[in-house]
Design a protein around this motif. Structure first.
Motif, mmCIF file in Angstrom:
data_model
loop_
_atom_site.group_PDB
_atom_site.id
_atom_site.type_symbol
_atom_site.label_atom_id
_atom_site.label_comp_id
_atom_site.label_asym_id
_atom_site.label_seq_id
_atom_site.Cartn_x
_atom_site.Cartn_y
_atom_site.Cartn_z
ATOM 1 N N ASP A 1 6.287 3.222 9.529
ATOM 2 C CA ASP A 1 6.500 4.377 10.410
ATOM 3 C C ASP A 1 5.162 5.041 10.654
ATOM 4 N N GLN A 2 4.727 5.106 11.918
ATOM 5 C CA GLN A 2 3.446 5.737 12.201
ATOM 6 C C GLN A 2 3.499 7.222 11.856
ATOM 7 N N TYR A 3 2.327 7.811 11.613
ATOM 8 C CA TYR A 3 2.263 9.194 11.137
ATOM 9 C C TYR A 3 2.724 10.192 12.190
ATOM 10 N N CYS A 4 2.233 10.056 13.421
ATOM 11 C CA CYS A 4 2.618 10.986 14.483
ATOM 12 C C CYS A 4 3.930 10.525 15.111
ATOM 13 N N GLN A 5 4.939 11.379 15.037
ATOM 14 C CA GLN A 5 6.247 11.067 15.602
ATOM 15 C C GLN A 5 6.714 12.268 16.402
ATOM 16 N N GLY A 6 6.802 12.092 17.717
ATOM 17 C CA GLY A 6 7.202 13.197 18.577
ATOM 18 C C GLY A 6 6.192 14.321 18.615
ATOM 19 N N GLY A 7 4.922 13.986 18.391
ATOM 20 C CA GLY A 7 3.873 14.991 18.429
ATOM 21 C C GLY A 7 3.634 15.693 17.110
ATOM 22 N N LEU A 8 4.438 15.388 16.113
ATOM 23 C CA LEU A 8 4.295 16.027 14.804
ATOM 24 C C LEU A 8 3.959 14.991 13.744
ATOM 25 N N GLY A 9 3.252 15.420 12.693
ATOM 26 C CA GLY A 9 2.941 14.532 11.585
ATOM 27 C C GLY A 9 4.110 14.442 10.623
ATOM 28 N N GLU A 10 4.376 13.248 10.135
ATOM 29 C CA GLU A 10 5.484 13.027 9.213
ATOM 30 C C GLU A 10 4.922 12.822 7.807
ATOM 31 N N ASP A 11 5.213 13.769 6.893
ATOM 32 C CA ASP A 11 4.622 13.746 5.553
ATOM 33 C C ASP A 11 4.993 12.495 4.778
ATOM 34 N N SER A 12 6.252 12.067 4.878
ATOM 35 C CA SER A 12 6.668 10.885 4.118
ATOM 36 C C SER A 12 5.941 9.639 4.612
ATOM 37 N N SER A 13 5.717 9.558 5.933
ATOM 38 C CA SER A 13 4.963 8.420 6.471
ATOM 39 C C SER A 13 3.525 8.462 5.983
ATOM 40 N N LEU A 14 2.937 9.650 5.931
ATOM 41 C CA LEU A 14 1.547 9.776 5.505
ATOM 42 C C LEU A 14 1.365 9.284 4.081
ATOM 43 N N SER A 15 2.279 9.623 3.191
ATOM 44 C CA SER A 15 2.149 9.185 1.801
ATOM 45 C C SER A 15 2.226 7.668 1.694
ATOM 46 N N ARG A 16 3.077 7.050 2.522
ATOM 47 C CA ARG A 16 3.178 5.581 2.497
ATOM 48 C C ARG A 16 1.926 4.936 3.078
ATOM 49 N N ILE A 17 1.362 5.565 4.102
ATOM 50 C CA ILE A 17 0.134 5.031 4.699
ATOM 51 C C ILE A 17 -1.018 5.103 3.707
ATOM 52 N N VAL A 18 -1.131 6.218 3.026
ATOM 53 C CA VAL A 18 -2.189 6.369 2.025
ATOM 54 C C VAL A 18 -2.050 5.288 0.954
ATOM 55 N N GLU A 19 -0.821 5.035 0.529
ATOM 56 C CA GLU A 19 -0.603 4.006 -0.494
ATOM 57 C C GLU A 19 -0.952 2.622 0.046
ATOM 58 N N LEU A 20 -0.684 2.406 1.328
ATOM 59 C CA LEU A 20 -0.941 1.105 1.951
ATOM 60 C C LEU A 20 -2.420 0.749 1.934
ATOM 61 N N ILE A 21 -3.294 1.751 2.092
ATOM 62 C CA ILE A 21 -4.740 1.473 2.172
ATOM 63 C C ILE A 21 -5.488 2.085 0.987
ATOM 64 N N ARG A 22 -4.805 2.279 -0.116
ATOM 65 C CA ARG A 22 -5.415 2.940 -1.268
ATOM 66 C C ARG A 22 -6.620 2.179 -1.811
ATOM 67 N N ASP A 23 -6.674 0.872 -1.613
ATOM 68 C CA ASP A 23 -7.796 0.087 -2.116
ATOM 69 C C ASP A 23 -8.997 0.129 -1.180
ATOM 70 N N CYS A 24 -8.893 0.856 -0.048
ATOM 71 C CA CYS A 24 -9.991 0.926 0.913
ATOM 72 C C CYS A 24 -10.913 2.102 0.585
ATOM 73 N N ASP A 25 -12.179 1.944 0.906
ATOM 74 C CA ASP A 25 -13.164 3.006 0.694
ATOM 75 C C ASP A 25 -13.245 3.950 1.887
ATOM 76 N N VAL A 26 -13.031 3.404 3.089
ATOM 77 C CA VAL A 26 -13.222 4.170 4.322
ATOM 78 C C VAL A 26 -12.103 3.828 5.292
ATOM 79 N N MET A 27 -11.714 4.799 6.093
ATOM 80 C CA MET A 27 -10.766 4.578 7.177
ATOM 81 C C MET A 27 -11.436 5.026 8.475
ATOM 82 N N LEU A 28 -11.633 4.105 9.421
ATOM 83 C CA LEU A 28 -12.275 4.394 10.690
ATOM 84 C C LEU A 28 -11.238 4.475 11.805
#
Length: 476
Positions: A402-429
């Protein structure tokens, strides 16, 4: 225009112009092979930034049962192989291809990947390809198969100018195969267990050998199943390379119980991103690896990483379809110009001198054209790269449920999953990022940056890597 920081920063191992987008073939590839793959988004990592593919679901029948497969029809909500919204006749499939070609100038490849087996349902596959080739001669034809019926159709495949074939090969040891395939149907008889796996293995190897001998490019797909074939896939990789496979795609098992597969219902888990990468890395030196696979539906339409299939269901197709060859050719000329610029960006930079052992892992939000050009909140996947003293290397794509922006608003539950998805990364561009996700990423030890917005991906990562190394040296 290439930003000045990029001109001084590419680590050694960066791409040459010929390898990264110009019309010339890479130094390690014959020109006739390059001509086949340079516009194919599945066979060329670089081409997937620019060209689209589509699959038509005209082949529902299958001659084997896989423990990871449950073919579903009339399903628009799942994104995985074997799933389709509509089963089509060859006539409907050909009409859909023309409708997509008229609307999507990026379309370069038509594939038939089921939802069963393209060769077991060969009559429908052949009829679809024949109709499309007549009306759309510039499109590449390719098919996917489990390989059981493959040796019977090699002559016809060659005669129809199908020069890309994907075979799913999950084992070369029938003892392992018996844990993956409960049965096959071969020569009007059902076989089970070890006997079934032996027959399937022999037919797959024979078919691979026959295609390679006839000059057909073969991509091998393998599903990584932890505890069953994970370590064995290294041997599979070596074997298919020895037999001449062009590319090897090691994919993660999808085993959600909701999908109704045997593995899903019995608790067989899929691999983690780290486990998948470990097996892919262990295969280095064998057959060349495909790392940009998105495990597409059997009716997928669009660029890799997107699916526009619901825009082209039968009820939405126009009565009259007119494909404009000039428009398609003009798009290809535009793409070639973009590829030349990307190649220039890669070749215009100089190696960065640094100590070995320094590694930077980077997640990138991109909507194509090899650029960092997507807002963090709009990303449906991240491209993962590794930079070290040898260069910048693409590791794969990670899909966001689930992408973070949904209907113009940020979705907190999606953000936590996204952070976990790229937790091994040093940088996000990315091209842009809001304050909330910026803070969450920083708290997780991931540096968010839009400093390279709309720049080319690999030179930007190279510049960032060089800057990090210079900072480390200054602090030492």
């Amino acid at each position: 225009m290439i930003a000045k920081p990029l001109i001084d920063a590419l680590p050694s191992g960066g791409c040459s112009a010929s390898a990264c987008g110009s019309s010339a073939a890479p130094e390690d590839m014959a020109p006739e092979v390059w001509a086949k793959v340079k516009d194919h988004p599945c066979y060329s990592e670089e081409a997937h930034h620019y060209f689209a593919r589509m699959h038509v679901a005209v082949a529902p029948a299958c001659n084997i049962q896989c423990n990871y497969c449950n073919r579903k029809y009339d399903c628009a909500n799942e994104s995985r192989p074997g799933v389709v919204s509509e089963r089509l006749t060859p006539e409907q499939g050909a009409k859909k291809v023309l409708a997509v070609a008229a609307s999507v100038p990026q379309l370069s490849v038509l594939g038939i990947a089921g939802p069963g087996d393209a060769l077991y349902d060969w009559r429908k596959t052949k009829a679809t390809f024949a109709a499309v080739a007549t009306d759309l001669p510039d499109i590449k034809l390719c098919l996917s198969t489990n390989g059981l019926a493959l040796p019977d159709h090699v002559d016809e495949i060659v005669a129809m100018n199908i020069d890309h074939v994907t075979i799913t090969i999950n084992m070369i040891d029938p003892e392992i195969g018996a844990k993956i395939y409960p049965w096959i149907f071969y020569k009007h008889k059902r076989y089970e267990g070890l006997e079934a796996a032996k027959i399937l293995h022999e037919r797959q190897m024979l078919g691979l050998d026959m295609l390679v001998a006839r000059g057909v490019l073969v991509k091998v797909n393998s599903v990584l199943i932890p505890g069953i074939n994970d370590e064995h896939l290294i041997a599979v990789n070596r074997e298919v390379k020895k037999r001449g496979a062009f590319l090897h795609n090691v994919m993660p098992l999808i085993s959600d119980p909701a999908h109704g597969t045997h593995f899903g219902l019995t608790g067989q888990r899929g691999p983690t991103a780290e486990e998948l990468k470990k097996v892919q890395d262990a295969c280095e030196g064998g057959a060349k690896l495909m790392r940009h696979c998105r495990q597409c539906r059997a009716d997928a339409v669009g660029m890799l990483g997107e699916d526009r299939g619901q825009e082209f269901t039968l009820d939405k197709l126009p009565e009259t379809i007119e494909v404009n060859p000039a428009k398609r050719e003009a798009y290809r000329r535009q793409i070639e110009a973009k590829r030349e610029l990307a190649a220039f960006a890669r070749m215009a930079v100089k190696p960065a001198e640094t100590k070995p052992g320094r590694v930077l892992t980077v997640a990138v939000a991109s909507k194509g054209d090899a650029l960092i050009n997507l807002h963090f909140g709009h990303a449906k996947e991240f491209l993962i790269y590794r930079a070290d003293a040898l260069g910048v290397k693409f590791l794969g794509a990670r899909k966001i449920d689930d992408q973070y922006c949904q209907g113009g608003l940020g979705e907190d539950s999606s953000l936590s999953r996204i952070v976990e998805l790229i937790r091994d990364c040093d940088v996000m561009l990315c091209a842009k990022i809001g304050g909330c996700p910026r803070g969450e990423l920083k708290a997780a030890g991931i540096e968010p940056s839009d400093a390279y917005a709309h720049e080319y991906i690999e030179p930007s990562i190279a510049a960032l890597y060089a800057a990090r190394c210079a900072e480390a040296d200054a602090d030492a």
